[in-house]
Design a protein around this motif. Structure first.
Motif: not given
Length: 322
Positions: A205-229
């Motif tokens: 099945v085709p996947r989104m054309p993103f680097d998984y490691e980079r996208v996971a890091q972006v996701h984690a950054a937003f998770a930390w933002l939510v934690c701080v707030l």
């Protein structure tokens, strides 16, 4: 001529407890449909039924030829009917309240239309053979249903008066900033899913054309933002001496974030096992409910007073005016 809902409303008035249970059932089923939808993908059963609305070209139901994957996919489709029943109960209960609460009824009906929308999106997902972008929209629509169901549940426990703040304005703005950051976090999570290894089917099945490691890091950054707030909110509510129930909601949010963050990092460093991904999806739904509850608890809607009946009398002293 009265509609069936109007006939039911004429003969039945739900208690406040029954109304809250009906709307809470819709919330619970909205969470469950997110989790079971994830289970379909994580077991590779996304195309267990290869068409929609029937399971196969020749059968409405899953057949032995589709095997366990067909059973899982068809079972998730059947669960939509249970979800619809829960939403229907919320609609009937909301319509039957006395005095009539039109805004609450509209919220309950909005759930029905979102269920219809998501069912169609589910069919498009199958027709498009699990296109990751459509899968992401399907997941976001499921969270839209959870949003409306949660709003209905909270409003069911309130009145219909104008909202009144319970905490200072800057604190309420912080609460809505937390809602916005959490929404971005959930959307970013679809990028992790769409570029990751769990495509939803055993075939290629085709996947989104993103680097998984980079996208996971972006996701984690937003998770930390939510934690701080969330941590900031926890302490700010104590500084302003907010009511106990609001502080309890902030505490609940921190507990959900702690569990969700722990699951997220464990799954990342252990090769994204299916069971942890499923737990992370459950945590995502619970996080969204906790964030909405916290933001909406910061204001209250008083119950609208029912005016006394007008008493007509020849004696002016016995007459009541409104």
């Amino acid at each position: 001529m009265l509609t069936p809902l109007a006939l039911i409303a004429r003969r039945w008035t739900p208690s406040p407890r029954t109304l809250r249970r009906a709307t809470l059932a819709a919330v619970a089923m909205s969470v469950l449909i997110i989790v079971t939808g994830g289970a379909v993908r994580l077991t590779g059963s996304g195309l267990g039924c290869d068409t929609w609305p029937k399971c196969t070209d020749d059968s409405l139901f899953a057949t032995p030829e589709e095997g366990i994957h067909g059973a899982i996919e068809f079972g998730n489709r059947l669960l939509t009917y249970v979800l619809s029943a829960a939403v229907g109960w919320a609609i009937v209960a909301s319509r039957s309240v006395k005095p009539r609460r039109r805004r609450l009824s509209r919220l309950a009906w909005a759930q029905f239309w979102v269920v219809v929308l998501n069912a169609v999106l589910g069919g498009i997902t199958v027709w498009m053979e699990l296109n990751p972008w459509i899968v992401a929209v399907h997941f976001i629509a499921a969270n839209l249903l959870l949003t409306v169901a949660t709003l209905t549940w909270i409003r069911a426990g309130e009145g219909d008066g104008a909202p009144r703040p319970r905490v200072p304005g800057p604190v309420r703005k912080l609460g809505w900033a937390l809602v916005a950051a959490s929404a971005v976090l959930i959307v970013a999570g679809t990028g992790v899913t769409g570029s990751g290894e769990h495509a939803g089917d055993s075939s290629d099945v085709p996947r989104m054309p993103f680097d998984y490691e980079r996208v996971a890091q972006v996701h984690a950054a937003f998770a930390w933002l939510v934690c701080v707030l969330a941590i900031a909110m926890f302490f700010v509510l104590r500084v302003v001496d907010a009511p106990d129930d609001i502080r309890a909601r902030a505490r609940d949010l921190l507990l959900v974030l702690l569990a969700q963050g722990g699951i997220g990092y464990v799954q990342y460093f252990t090769g994204v096992p299916e069971i942890l991904v499923g737990a992370h999806m459950l945590g995502s739904a619970l996080l969204w409910v906790a964030v909405l509850r916290l933001a909406l608890t910061m204001r209250e809607r008083p119950k609208t007073a029912v005016p006394p009946p007008l008493v007509r009398s020849d004696n002016p002293e016995l007459s009541a005016t409104v």
